[in-house]
Design a protein around this motif. Structure first.
Motif, PDB file in Angstrom:
ATOM      1  N   LYS A 189      34.248  46.315  55.520  1.00  0.00           N
ATOM      2  CA  LYS A 189      35.079  47.383  54.964  1.00  0.00           C
ATOM      3  C   LYS A 189      35.325  48.400  56.082  1.00  0.00           C
ATOM      4  O   LYS A 189      34.442  48.645  56.907  1.00  0.00           O
ATOM      5  CB  LYS A 189      34.338  48.040  53.791  1.00  0.00           C
TER       6      LYS A 189
ATOM      7  N   THR B 125      39.762  36.929  52.509  1.00  0.00           N
ATOM      8  CA  THR B 125      38.877  38.004  52.052  1.00  0.00           C
ATOM      9  C   THR B 125      39.627  38.935  51.106  1.00  0.00           C
ATOM     10  O   THR B 125      39.123  39.284  50.036  1.00  0.00           O
ATOM     11  CB  THR B 125      38.327  38.799  53.259  1.00  0.00           C
TER      12      THR B 125
ATOM     13  N   TYR C 246      38.972  39.336  46.966  1.00  0.00           N
ATOM     14  CA  TYR C 246      38.668  40.662  46.439  1.00  0.00           C
ATOM     15  C   TYR C 246      39.678  41.043  45.347  1.00  0.00           C
ATOM     16  O   TYR C 246      39.305  41.560  44.288  1.00  0.00           O
ATOM     17  CB  TYR C 246      38.707  41.680  47.574  1.00  0.00           C
TER      18      TYR C 246
ATOM     19  N   LYS D 278      39.029  39.424  42.038  1.00  0.00           N
ATOM     20  CA  LYS D 278      37.925  40.088  41.329  1.00  0.00           C
ATOM     21  C   LYS D 278      38.377  41.409  40.702  1.00  0.00           C
ATOM     22  O   LYS D 278      37.816  41.843  39.704  1.00  0.00           O
ATOM     23  CB  LYS D 278      36.757  40.348  42.289  1.00  0.00           C
TER      24      LYS D 278
END
Length: 144
Positions: free
Chosen positions: A6, A98, A102, A105
């Motif tokens: 991040k 990635t 994400y 989700k």
């Protein structure tokens, strides 16, 4: 090796340098996208995300972020860049995967990208390889 993290503020200048170098290597006049001056404000604080790829020397070698499209389950992907001398090694694909994982989700359904002009040849070949289709001139999308 590469790790995906991040966004962290300590990488800001290195990220900007990497993106400007990448643009220069593509033959473009390097210009800075204003959102990159404050990733925290433009991505993280509004509930969105931004990732960096970091090499073994703790240097930025890639980036990707997204912004949600208000009142929808769609997002705009932004700033997918890979260090110019490390392309075609799977870094961009790993960052995109990635982001897509994400987003799933987060129950986002569609990821969109704006490709710029036809001279952005790499984008026009990269995104279709990952399932993106053109839905409007210079725009592609993928159902997540």
């Amino acid at each position: 090796m590469m790790k995906k993290i991040k966004y962290e503020e300590k990488y800001r200048d290195d990220m900007i340098f990497m993106i400007l170098e990448a643009k220069n290597a593509l033959g473009r006049v390097p210009g800075l996208n204003e959102d990159l001056l404050d990733v925290r404000k433009n991505y993280l604080e509004v509930g969105d995300m931004f990732w960096l790829a970091i090499d073994d020397n703790d240097r930025v070698i890639g980036s990707i972020g997204y912004n949600s499209i208000k009142d929808t389950d769609e997002v705009w992907l932004h700033r997918l860049f890979v260090k110019y001398n490390l392309k075609r090694q799977g870094i961009g694909s790993a960052l995109l995967e990635t982001a897509e994982q994400y987003l799933r989700k987060q129950e986002k359904k569609i990821a969109k990208v704006h490709l710029g002009g036809k001279d952005w040849v790499e984008s026009w070949t990269f995104y279709p390889k990952h399932g993106y289709v053109e839905y409007q001139e210079r725009h592609m999308m993928k159902e997540l």
